[in-house]
Design a protein around this motif. Structure first.
Motif, PDB file in Angstrom:
ATOM      1  N   GLN A  28       0.830  -1.202   0.000  1.00 44.54           N
ATOM      2  CA  GLN A  28       0.000   0.000   0.000  1.00 44.54           C
ATOM      3  C   GLN A  28       0.868   1.257   0.000  1.00 44.54           C
ATOM      4  O   GLN A  28       0.563   2.233  -0.682  1.00 44.54           O
ATOM      5  N   GLN A  29       1.970   1.219   0.751  1.00 48.77           N
ATOM      6  CA  GLN A  29       2.867   2.374   0.793  1.00 48.77           C
ATOM      7  C   GLN A  29       3.494   2.628  -0.585  1.00 48.77           C
ATOM      8  O   GLN A  29       3.638   3.783  -1.001  1.00 48.77           O
ATOM      9  N   GLU A  30       3.875   1.566  -1.266  1.00 47.74           N
ATOM     10  CA  GLU A  30       4.444   1.705  -2.605  1.00 47.74           C
ATOM     11  C   GLU A  30       3.397   2.247  -3.575  1.00 47.74           C
ATOM     12  O   GLU A  30       3.674   3.149  -4.371  1.00 47.74           O
ATOM     13  N   HIS A  31       2.192   1.710  -3.471  1.00 43.81           N
ATOM     14  CA  HIS A  31       1.078   2.178  -4.299  1.00 43.81           C
ATOM     15  C   HIS A  31       0.838   3.673  -4.064  1.00 43.81           C
ATOM     16  O   HIS A  31       0.718   4.451  -5.016  1.00 43.81           O
ATOM     17  N   ASP A  32       0.803   4.075  -2.800  1.00 41.60           N
ATOM     18  CA  ASP A  32       0.587   5.479  -2.456  1.00 41.60           C
ATOM     19  C   ASP A  32       1.719   6.358  -2.974  1.00 41.60           C
ATOM     20  O   ASP A  32       1.478   7.470  -3.451  1.00 41.60           O
ATOM     21  N   TYR A  33       2.960   5.855  -2.894  1.00 42.59           N
ATOM     22  CA  TYR A  33       4.088   6.639  -3.400  1.00 42.59           C
ATOM     23  C   TYR A  33       3.965   6.860  -4.907  1.00 42.59           C
ATOM     24  O   TYR A  33       4.174   7.970  -5.402  1.00 42.59           O
ATOM     25  N   ILE A  34       3.624   5.812  -5.633  1.00 37.46           N
ATOM     26  CA  ILE A  34       3.474   5.948  -7.083  1.00 37.46           C
ATOM     27  C   ILE A  34       2.399   6.996  -7.395  1.00 37.46           C
ATOM     28  O   ILE A  34       2.596   7.870  -8.243  1.00 37.46           O
ATOM     29  N   LEU A  35       1.284   6.942  -6.674  1.00 34.58           N
ATOM     30  CA  LEU A  35       0.206   7.900  -6.918  1.00 34.58           C
ATOM     31  C   LEU A  35       0.576   9.320  -6.480  1.00 34.58           C
ATOM     32  O   LEU A  35      -0.055  10.280  -6.925  1.00 34.58           O
ATOM     33  N   SER A  36       1.591   9.456  -5.649  1.00 33.32           N
ATOM     34  CA  SER A  36       2.065  10.794  -5.298  1.00 33.32           C
ATOM     35  C   SER A  36       2.928  11.383  -6.413  1.00 33.32           C
ATOM     36  O   SER A  36       3.158  12.587  -6.453  1.00 33.32           O
ATOM     37  N   ARG A  37       3.390  10.523  -7.310  1.00 34.67           N
ATOM     38  CA  ARG A  37       4.275  10.955  -8.406  1.00 34.67           C
ATOM     39  C   ARG A  37       3.551  11.066  -9.746  1.00 34.67           C
ATOM     40  O   ARG A  37       3.999  11.781 -10.623  1.00 34.67           O
ATOM     41  N   VAL A  38       2.459  10.292  -9.927  1.00 33.03           N
ATOM     42  CA  VAL A  38       1.722  10.313 -11.192  1.00 33.03           C
ATOM     43  C   VAL A  38       0.221  10.329 -10.905  1.00 33.03           C
ATOM     44  O   VAL A  38      -0.217   9.901  -9.838  1.00 33.03           O
ATOM     45  N   ASP A  39      -0.545  10.792 -11.878  1.00 30.47           N
ATOM     46  CA  ASP A  39      -1.997  10.825 -11.684  1.00 30.47           C
ATOM     47  C   ASP A  39      -2.592   9.418 -11.815  1.00 30.47           C
ATOM     48  O   ASP A  39      -1.965   8.499 -12.349  1.00 30.47           O
ATOM     49  N   LYS A  40      -3.800   9.280 -11.322  1.00 31.89           N
ATOM     50  CA  LYS A  40      -4.467   7.973 -11.251  1.00 31.89           C
ATOM     51  C   LYS A  40      -4.690   7.351 -12.629  1.00 31.89           C
ATOM     52  O   LYS A  40      -4.527   6.139 -12.797  1.00 31.89           O
ATOM     53  N   GLU A  41      -5.046   8.160 -13.619  1.00 32.21           N
ATOM     54  CA  GLU A  41      -5.274   7.629 -14.969  1.00 32.21           C
ATOM     55  C   GLU A  41      -3.987   7.081 -15.585  1.00 32.21           C
ATOM     56  O   GLU A  41      -3.995   6.023 -16.206  1.00 32.21           O
ATOM     57  N   THR A  42      -2.903   7.809 -15.402  1.00 25.75           N
ATOM     58  CA  THR A  42      -1.608   7.333 -15.901  1.00 25.75           C
ATOM     59  C   THR A  42      -1.250   6.027 -15.215  1.00 25.75           C
ATOM     60  O   THR A  42      -0.816   5.076 -15.865  1.00 25.75           O
ATOM     61  N   TYR A  43      -1.444   5.970 -13.907  1.00 26.82           N
ATOM     62  CA  TYR A  43      -1.143   4.758 -13.143  1.00 26.82           C
ATOM     63  C   TYR A  43      -1.933   3.569 -13.688  1.00 26.82           C
ATOM     64  O   TYR A  43      -1.358   2.510 -13.959  1.00 26.82           O
ATOM     65  N   LYS A  44      -3.235   3.733 -13.865  1.00 23.44           N
ATOM     66  CA  LYS A  44      -4.082   2.631 -14.338  1.00 23.44           C
ATOM     67  C   LYS A  44      -3.639   2.151 -15.720  1.00 23.44           C
ATOM     68  O   LYS A  44      -3.522   0.941 -15.958  1.00 23.44           O
ATOM     69  N   HIS A  45      -3.413   3.099 -16.620  1.00 22.28           N
ATOM     70  CA  HIS A  45      -3.008   2.758 -17.993  1.00 22.28           C
ATOM     71  C   HIS A  45      -1.669   2.011 -18.005  1.00 22.28           C
ATOM     72  O   HIS A  45      -1.523   0.974 -18.663  1.00 22.28           O
ATOM     73  N   ILE A  46      -0.705   2.534 -17.281  1.00 21.51           N
ATOM     74  CA  ILE A  46       0.623   1.931 -17.274  1.00 21.51           C
ATOM     75  C   ILE A  46       0.627   0.611 -16.512  1.00 21.51           C
ATOM     76  O   ILE A  46       1.318  -0.333 -16.905  1.00 21.51           O
ATOM     77  N   LYS A  47      -0.157   0.506 -15.454  1.00 20.54           N
ATOM     78  CA  LYS A  47      -0.213  -0.762 -14.708  1.00 20.54           C
ATOM     79  C   LYS A  47      -0.738  -1.882 -15.610  1.00 20.54           C
ATOM     80  O   LYS A  47      -0.227  -3.002 -15.570  1.00 20.54           O
ATOM     81  N   THR A  48      -1.733  -1.585 -16.421  1.00 22.23           N
ATOM     82  CA  THR A  48      -2.261  -2.580 -17.358  1.00 22.23           C
ATOM     83  C   THR A  48      -1.169  -3.033 -18.320  1.00 22.23           C
ATOM     84  O   THR A  48      -1.000  -4.234 -18.560  1.00 22.23           O
ATOM     85  N   GLU A  49      -0.418  -2.083 -18.851  1.00 25.95           N
ATOM     86  CA  GLU A  49       0.685  -2.429 -19.753  1.00 25.95           C
ATOM     87  C   GLU A  49       1.759  -3.223 -19.019  1.00 25.95           C
ATOM     88  O   GLU A  49       2.247  -4.243 -19.522  1.00 25.95           O
TER      89      GLU A  49
END
Length: 109
Positions: A28-49
């Motif tokens: 969860q901490q890693e997830h939160d850190y990633i979302l502090s650096r990029v927006d949620k849409e970018t995260y979702k798109h890139i996570k799928t890839e």
């Protein structure tokens, strides 16, 4: 080599996901850190890839994208600072995260 047309935000998201998953789980901490650096849409798109890529594809994409992103190819210290912060997001850098950090530093420097 795979060609990526990622934005800087997408590159950051992909690399941070790669580091976060080096120990086969994203806390969860890693997830939160990633979302502090990029927006949620970018995260979702890139996570799928990211989830559809194997390790070889991931490294190939990262190398290609870093080489085409002048911010990081000219000043890799900013990238490695982000990678290190990601590795410590859950309070510690485990052995796999340390190995990935060192490997990325060697490959991208």
């Amino acid at each position: 080599m795979a060609h990526t047309n990622w934005t800087k935000q997408e590159l950051v998201a992909y690399i941070l996901l790669y580091v976060a998953h080096s120990d086969l789980k994203e806390t969860q901490q890693e997830h939160d850190y990633i979302l502090s650096r990029v927006d949620k849409e970018t995260y979702k798109h890139i996570k799928t890839e990211f989830e559809s890529d194997n390790d070889y594809q991931s490294i190939t994409k990262i190398v290609d994208a870093v080489n085409t992103e002048s911010t990081y190819s000219d000043h890799p210290d900013a990238l490695f600072a982000d990678i290190k912060l990601m590795a410590f997001a859950d309070g510690r850098m485990d052995q796999m995260e340390h190995a990935i950090y060192n490997s990325l530093k060697r490959i991208l420097s």
